[in-house]
Scaffold this active site. Structure first.
Site, mmCIF file in Angstrom:
data_model
loop_
_atom_site.group_PDB
_atom_site.id
_atom_site.type_symbol
_atom_site.label_atom_id
_atom_site.label_comp_id
_atom_site.label_asym_id
_atom_site.label_seq_id
_atom_site.Cartn_x
_atom_site.Cartn_y
_atom_site.Cartn_z
ATOM 1 N N CYS A 88 16.365 -35.907 -7.114
ATOM 2 C CA CYS A 88 16.825 -36.300 -8.447
ATOM 3 C C CYS A 88 16.239 -37.669 -8.826
ATOM 4 O O CYS A 88 15.035 -37.784 -8.965
ATOM 5 C CB CYS A 88 18.349 -36.266 -8.532
ATOM 6 S SG CYS A 88 18.955 -36.320 -10.252
ATOM 7 N N GLU A 144 20.870 -29.521 -2.799
ATOM 8 C CA GLU A 144 22.192 -29.406 -2.160
ATOM 9 C C GLU A 144 23.220 -28.749 -3.066
ATOM 10 O O GLU A 144 24.296 -28.348 -2.611
ATOM 11 C CB GLU A 144 22.686 -30.792 -1.720
ATOM 12 C CG GLU A 144 23.231 -31.690 -2.802
ATOM 13 C CD GLU A 144 22.189 -32.404 -3.652
ATOM 14 O OE1 GLU A 144 22.564 -33.265 -4.454
ATOM 15 O OE2 GLU A 144 20.976 -32.084 -3.494
ATOM 16 N N HIS A 148 18.775 -30.665 -7.773
ATOM 17 C CA HIS A 148 19.563 -30.953 -6.575
ATOM 18 C C HIS A 148 19.534 -29.749 -5.643
ATOM 19 O O HIS A 148 20.241 -28.770 -5.876
ATOM 20 C CB HIS A 148 21.021 -31.257 -6.961
ATOM 21 C CG HIS A 148 21.208 -32.573 -7.622
ATOM 22 N ND1 HIS A 148 21.446 -33.731 -6.911
ATOM 23 C CD2 HIS A 148 21.192 -32.926 -8.933
ATOM 24 C CE1 HIS A 148 21.581 -34.741 -7.755
ATOM 25 N NE2 HIS A 148 21.418 -34.272 -8.989
#
EC number: 4.3.2.10
Length: 239
Positions: free
Chosen positions: A104, A215, A213
């Site tokens: 990011c 994750e 992202h």
């Protein structure tokens, strides 16, 4: 998505040591004060890494891989990185060919500069260009989006047709780095929001980064992390 998570676990299977025992890649997530880094740690662990959240210089330099997260404003993230000496750690690792992954705003700060609310802040200058506000009717860009992956990508092997989760108002909206001699040119992945095209990921030798992202991107994000882990050289702890 369960299928993708299973593929990620297989992809990131740790290589064998000389003694025949499997060793997971050792990864440091740079602890510079960025929010929600625990989710990054958990995602890397799930993808097969041994992870430490720290700003310790020796740990960051000796790890197989260094992850630089970032959320919020470009200038604030740069201040946080500089405060823990992250700029020197990143520069030294890259000079030695040791892998770094930005996430990011961790991608954005790799560029020369970022301009937010009319204020320009210097970046880490690993790549030329400037991060600016998206030109779209709806900003921020928040949610799932497809990507345009170049041929030969390692990060997106097996997931080039999947969607990934973005949360951002600013982006690198052009790529200005020219090929250097015989070196392989960087692989740039693009995405589009409201008709505005921007850099979604870069694979540039030891330096990789994603605007989205991983994750937060479910099974597809897990595969991206596992693909990155698979590229990491293994170093001895005393290195």
């Amino acid at each position: 998505m369960d299928r993708l998570r299973e593929e990620a676990q297989v992809t990131a299977a740790p290589e064998q040591t000389a003694a025949g025992q499997a060793r997971a890649p050792r990864v440091v997530v740079l602890d510079h004060g960025s929010g929600n880094v625990r989710s990054v740690v958990r995602a890397l662990e799930a993808a097969g890494a041994e992870v430490e959240l720290t700003a310790d210089r020796e740990q960051a330099l000796s790890a197989d891989g260094l992850v630089v997260p970032g959320v919020g404003a470009f200038a604030a993230t740069m201040e946080q990185i500089l405060a823990v000496g992250g700029d020197r750690l990143i520069e030294r690792r890259l000079a030695g060919g040791r892998p770094v992954l930005g996430i990011c705003v961790g991608l954005q700060v790799m560029f020369d500069a970022g301009t937010e609310h009319g204020e320009r802040a210097e970046g880490l200058a690993q790549w030329p260009g400037e991060v600016t506000r998206l030109e779209a009717d709806v900003v921020p860009h928040m949610g799932w989006n497809t990507i345009d992956v170049p041929e030969g990508s390692v990060l997106f092997e097996g997931v080039s047709e999947e969607r990934f989760y973005f949360v951002h108002s600013y982006a690198a909206r052009s790529w200005e780095m020219e090929p250097i001699g015989p070196m392989a040119p960087p692989l740039v992945t693009w995405a589009e929001h409201g008709g505005d095209r921007f850099v979604a990921a870069v694979e540039n030798g030891a330096l990789c980064a994603t605007q989205f992202h991983p994750e937060k991107s479910g099974g597809a994000g897990s595969v991206v992390l596992a693909n990155w882990l698979r590229t990491l050289p293994r170093y001895d702890r005393e290195a």
